[in-house]
Each structure stands twice: as structure tokens, then as C-alpha cells.
Design an enzyme around this catalytic site. Structure first.
Site, PDB file in Angstrom:
ATOM      1  N   TRP A   1      67.858   2.187  32.764  1.00  0.00           N
ATOM      2  CA  TRP A   1      67.247   1.634  33.860  1.00  0.00           C
ATOM      3  C   TRP A   1      66.727   2.459  34.871  1.00  0.00           C
ATOM      4  O   TRP A   1      67.514   3.260  35.028  1.00  0.00           O
ATOM      5  CB  TRP A   1      68.275   0.724  34.631  1.00  0.00           C
ATOM      6  CG  TRP A   1      68.516  -0.766  33.836  1.00  0.00           C
ATOM      7  CD1 TRP A   1      69.818  -0.800  33.066  1.00  0.00           C
ATOM      8  CD2 TRP A   1      67.811  -1.882  33.610  1.00  0.00           C
ATOM      9  NE1 TRP A   1      69.681  -2.004  32.575  1.00  0.00           N
ATOM     10  CE2 TRP A   1      68.681  -2.731  32.975  1.00  0.00           C
ATOM     11  CE3 TRP A   1      66.521  -2.343  33.861  1.00  0.00           C
ATOM     12  CZ2 TRP A   1      68.149  -4.084  32.359  1.00  0.00           C
ATOM     13  CZ3 TRP A   1      66.256  -3.606  33.601  1.00  0.00           C
ATOM     14  CH2 TRP A   1      66.840  -4.288  32.874  1.00  0.00           C
TER      15      TRP A   1
ATOM     16  N   THR B   1      54.246  -4.128  25.493  1.00  0.00           N
ATOM     17  CA  THR B   1      55.433  -4.355  26.029  1.00  0.00           C
ATOM     18  C   THR B   1      56.612  -5.197  25.124  1.00  0.00           C
ATOM     19  O   THR B   1      57.483  -4.980  25.338  1.00  0.00           O
ATOM     20  CB  THR B   1      55.299  -4.745  27.581  1.00  0.00           C
ATOM     21  OG1 THR B   1      54.583  -3.954  28.399  1.00  0.00           O
ATOM     22  CG2 THR B   1      56.735  -5.219  28.138  1.00  0.00           C
TER      23      THR B   1
ATOM     24  N   ALA C   1      60.697   7.868  30.281  1.00  0.00           N
ATOM     25  CA  ALA C   1      61.071   9.151  29.843  1.00  0.00           C
ATOM     26  C   ALA C   1      59.962   9.630  28.654  1.00  0.00           C
ATOM     27  O   ALA C   1      59.488   8.928  28.034  1.00  0.00           O
ATOM     28  CB  ALA C   1      62.711   9.699  29.507  1.00  0.00           C
ATOM     29  N   ALA C   2      60.148  11.053  28.303  1.00  0.00           N
ATOM     30  CA  ALA C   2      59.344  11.436  27.164  1.00  0.00           C
ATOM     31  C   ALA C   2      59.760  10.578  25.851  1.00  0.00           C
ATOM     32  O   ALA C   2      59.098  10.614  24.966  1.00  0.00           O
ATOM     33  CB  ALA C   2      59.392  12.911  27.029  1.00  0.00           C
TER      34      ALA C   2
ATOM     35  N   ALA D   1      58.015  -0.496  38.252  1.00  0.00           N
ATOM     36  CA  ALA D   1      59.333   0.470  38.600  1.00  0.00           C
ATOM     37  C   ALA D   1      58.983   1.789  37.884  1.00  0.00           C
ATOM     38  O   ALA D   1      58.622   1.845  36.722  1.00  0.00           O
ATOM     39  CB  ALA D   1      60.686  -0.192  37.778  1.00  0.00           C
TER      40      ALA D   1
ATOM     41  N   GLU E   1      52.150 -36.322  54.203  1.00  0.00           N
ATOM     42  CA  GLU E   1      52.069 -37.204  55.057  1.00  0.00           C
ATOM     43  C   GLU E   1      52.591 -38.531  54.706  1.00  0.00           C
ATOM     44  O   GLU E   1      52.863 -39.385  55.286  1.00  0.00           O
ATOM     45  CB  GLU E   1      50.300 -37.605  55.191  1.00  0.00           C
ATOM     46  CG  GLU E   1      49.397 -36.270  55.821  1.00  0.00           C
ATOM     47  CD  GLU E   1      49.111 -35.438  54.726  1.00  0.00           C
ATOM     48  OE1 GLU E   1      47.923 -34.818  54.833  1.00  0.00           O
ATOM     49  OE2 GLU E   1      49.757 -35.087  53.629  1.00  0.00           O
TER      50      GLU E   1
ATOM     51  N   ARG F   1      59.673 -12.799  40.868  1.00  0.00           N
ATOM     52  CA  ARG F   1      59.311 -13.760  39.758  1.00  0.00           C
ATOM     53  C   ARG F   1      59.355 -15.285  40.410  1.00  0.00           C
ATOM     54  O   ARG F   1      58.528 -15.883  39.820  1.00  0.00           O
ATOM     55  CB  ARG F   1      60.220 -13.412  39.043  1.00  0.00           C
ATOM     56  CG  ARG F   1      59.902 -12.197  37.872  1.00  0.00           C
ATOM     57  CD  ARG F   1      60.966 -11.978  36.743  1.00  0.00           C
ATOM     58  NE  ARG F   1      60.619 -10.896  35.710  1.00  0.00           N
ATOM     59  CZ  ARG F   1      61.295 -10.370  35.050  1.00  0.00           C
ATOM     60  NH1 ARG F   1      62.468 -11.280  34.408  1.00  0.00           N
ATOM     61  NH2 ARG F   1      61.176  -9.293  34.077  1.00  0.00           N
TER      62      ARG F   1
ATOM     63  N   ALA G   1      48.162  -2.808  32.852  1.00  0.00           N
ATOM     64  CA  ALA G   1      47.881  -2.550  34.359  1.00  0.00           C
ATOM     65  C   ALA G   1      46.484  -1.988  34.696  1.00  0.00           C
ATOM     66  O   ALA G   1      45.806  -2.331  35.489  1.00  0.00           O
ATOM     67  CB  ALA G   1      48.838  -1.616  34.852  1.00  0.00           C
TER      68      ALA G   1
END
Length: 369
Positions: free
Chosen positions: A203, A229, A196-197, A187, A86, A217, A304
Site C-alpha cells: 500500500w 487496472t 514501484a519499478a 494515491a 415539499e 466513494r 487518467a
């Protein structure tokens, strides 16, 4: 300048405050809302969308139309500490604001913070009428409409309220709940694996999906991850590429394990806060008090799961690669669910193909209070 009656865009309609959780009254028939009112207010909404989405303040736009029907001023809020919409529109209008109608996407504020109250500025400028979209749910700032009415200004609220609420959905969420709207981004492969194991994960998705993550982001005030992480991947957690904003999101690290002094999340590329706790509800509440209204959860399966179990995830954005691993870390840890009837139920709101990958956006039904 643009005359009243000349279109800002097609599809003009009046929406009530019903639906979308928007607060405030419906537009009553006696409010005499005209097609021109809707058109000018829709222009105010378009201006509001030009503001910084991750700013602690809401997105607000304003349009001032003079007594002769001409557009005399417009503006939008450009971020914390800058003039409100305003005030920017009034500055552009000058003396032509006297007797004019002001259209604003959010009820004019009625408090003094880093800037003066917009309700007082409108009165000083001598506007005769104010039409706004969304009543301000913030008890600190609310009351501008009442103040204007008491001073003799003709005030109509609730016009295009649903559209205004959608524009500021994460800010409204923080005001109402005290915590940010949390989007959990992950992802994974089609069989739900995040790695993977042998622990490798770079990626899983392709370039297009990774570029899209940076755009996501950039729309958030904070990026949240766990110490696990940080120790495993040493992420930077910044917005890079064309999506990079002028102010990087706050990096938030949750967990009791020490963060190494040389970790990339501690560099000077963006601000960082470390919460040495497993209490995710306390973290969310603290971020809400700091003005963060949209947080992007990018943690591993343990963090998560903690946010999901606490009922703190509002939206999921999943980037799925056409890949099968059959073993390895899952995208989310144990949720304490033993039967299908107790599963988290989501509603898909968008599916987008990004080269070979697929982005699925879904909202979580509020089953946990």
C-alpha cells in the site's frame, strides 16, 4: 415545534444567485426578504443535506411555517422514487399548510415523473407564499414558480442561492453539461509514482487515507476504472467499512480488453457496466443520461490521461505518501504537453493531513472546452 424568529443557526444572511455558477435572478430589494425567511430557508438547506448525496435526484429540503409563525411541517427528499421534500413537509403539516409559507431549497418542480408535480401539491394544500433558494435548471422540471405565481401564490426566489448551489454542485453540473462531475482520485508518492519499478503498489498510503477513500466513494454515483487496472489489480471497487451506503455506487469498466469472468468487479456486491471502448467522452455522456452526477475516476495512468486530455476531469483528490521511489509508473500518462505554458492549472481547495499522508483537493481550470 419552533416559532418563527427563533434561530435555526448563527450567521444568517441573504445570498444572491451570483457566483458559484448558480442560475437565476438576484433577490431584488422589493422581494421583502426578512431575517425569518432566511432562517427558515437555511433550515430547509440543512434538511436537504440529510438526503442521499449519490442519488440521481438533487438534495432538497422544505419547511412550512403556518400563518401564526409556528413551524407546522418539514421534510427532505430521501431518494429516487420517494416523496419530494415539499410533499413530505405537506404531509406533516396537514390542514395547517393552508395559508402558510413554504420554504424550499430548490424551485418546486412542475412535471409529473415518478411523483406528482410539487407545484400542484402546494396549490392543492392552499399555501399562500413560497420562498425558494435555487431556480431549477432542469428544463423538464422547471416552471413551478411561474405556475404558482399564475395561480396567485406569492413567490420569491434566489434566497441563499449560492449555498443551495454548493449543496448540489455535482447535480447542477450534470444538468448543465449532460455529463457527471468527475473527480480523479489517485494515491502516489511525493515524486509522483503510483507503483514501484517492479509493479508493486500495495500500500502506498496508510489506513487513514484508505478509509478516507471509502468515504469519498460513498459520495459518488459511479466508480470508473480501466480494464488495465482490472487485469493488474483485480479491484473490488466497493465502499467498505463504516462509510458503506445502502446502495453501492455503479462500477464502470472502460477499455477493449475482455474482463475475466471471475473478476471481482463482476460479482453481485454492486452493479457493474463494461464499456468496451476507448471513447471516454461517450462513456461520460452515457453515465450522464443514466442520472450519474458524480463519478470517481480511479483508473491507472492511461485512463487518467485520457480523461484529462478530453477535458473531463473537474476535480483532483490526491493522496500523497511521504515516500520516494525514483522509478516506476507515474500517476498519470502522457498528456501531450510540451511546454510549461500548456500545463493543466489547478486551484487547491483543501489540504488535510491523514496520519502520515496528505490529501490535496484541487479543481482544474476549465482551459479545454
Amino acid at each position: 415545534m419552533e416559532r418563527s424568529g427563533e434561530g435555526y443557526g448563527p450567521g444568517d444572511r441573504v445570498a444572491s444567485a451570483s457566483g458559484s455558477g448558480a442560475p437565476g435572478p438576484r433577490v431584488a430589494p422589493e422581494a421583502h426578504v426578512t431575517p425569518d425567511d432566511v432562517r427558515h430557508l437555511r433550515r430547509a438547506l440543512a434538511l436537504a443535506a440529510e438526503g442521499p448525496v449519490a442519488d440521481p435526484n438533487p438534495l432538497v429540503g422544505a419547511v412550512i411555517v403556518g400563518r401564526d409563525g409556528h413551524l407546522v411541517g418539514e421534510g427532505f427528499h430521501r431518494g429516487s422514487g420517494t416523496p419530494h421534500a415539499e410533499a413530505a413537509a405537506l404531509l406533516a403539516a396537514g390542514d395547517a399548510a393552508r395559508g402558510a409559507t413554504t420554504y424550499v431549497s430548490l424551485e418546486p418542480c412542475n412535471h409529473t415523473g415518478r411523483t406528482p408535480p410539487c407545484s400542484a401539491a402546494l396549490l392543492t394544500a392552499g399555501v399562500a407564499r413560497v420562498v425558494y433558494a435555487l431556480p431549477d435548471p432542469n428544463p423538464v422540471a422547471a416552471g413551478g414558480a411561474q405556475h404558482l405565481r399564475a395561480a396567485g401564490v406569492d413567490v420569491t426566489g434566489g434566497v441563499l442561492a449560492e449555498e443551495a448551489a454548493a449543496l448540489n454542485r455535482t447535480w447542477l453540473h450534470r444538468v448543465r453539461t449532460g455529463r457527471p462531475f468527475v473527480t480523479w482520485k489517485f494515491a502516489g508518492t511525493l515524486d509522483g509514482r503510483a507503483a514501484a519499478a517492479d509493479g508493486t503498489s500495495q500500500w502506498i498510503t496508510g489506513r487513514a487515507a484508505r478509509a478516507d477513500v471509502h468515504r469519498l466513494r460513498a459520495r459518488c454515483g459511479a466508480i470508473v476504472t480501466g480494464t488495465g487496472t482490472v487485469l493488474a489489480d483485480d479491484p473490488h471497487l466497493t465502499v467498505r467499512g463504516d462509510a458503506a451506503p445502502s446502495r453501492q455506487p455503479l462500477r464502470v469498466i472502460v477499455g477493449e480488453r475482455p474482463v475475466p469472468a471471475g473478476a471481482r468487479v463482476l460479482d453481485d456486491a454492486a452493479p457493474t457496466r463494461v464499456f468496451a471502448t476507448h471513447d471516454v467522452a461517450a462513456v461520460a455522456a452515457e453515465l450522464g443520461r443514466d442520472g450519474v452526477h458524480h463519478a470517481l475516476l480511479e483508473g491507472g495512468p492511461t485512463l487518467a490521461a485520457a480523461f484529462l486530455r478530453a477535458g473531463l476531469v473537474d476535480e483532483v483528490v490526491a493522496y500523497l505518501a511521504p515516500t520516494l521511489l525514483g522509478a516506476g509508473a507515474s500517476v498519470v500518462g502522457p498528456l501531450g504537453i510540451g511546454t510549461i505554458g500548456a500545463a493543466f492549472r489547478l486551484t487547491t481547495t483543501d489540504v488535510t493531513v491523514l496520519d502520515d499522508d496528505v490529501r490535496v483537493t484541487a479543481t482544474i481550470h476549465p482551459t479545454k472546452e
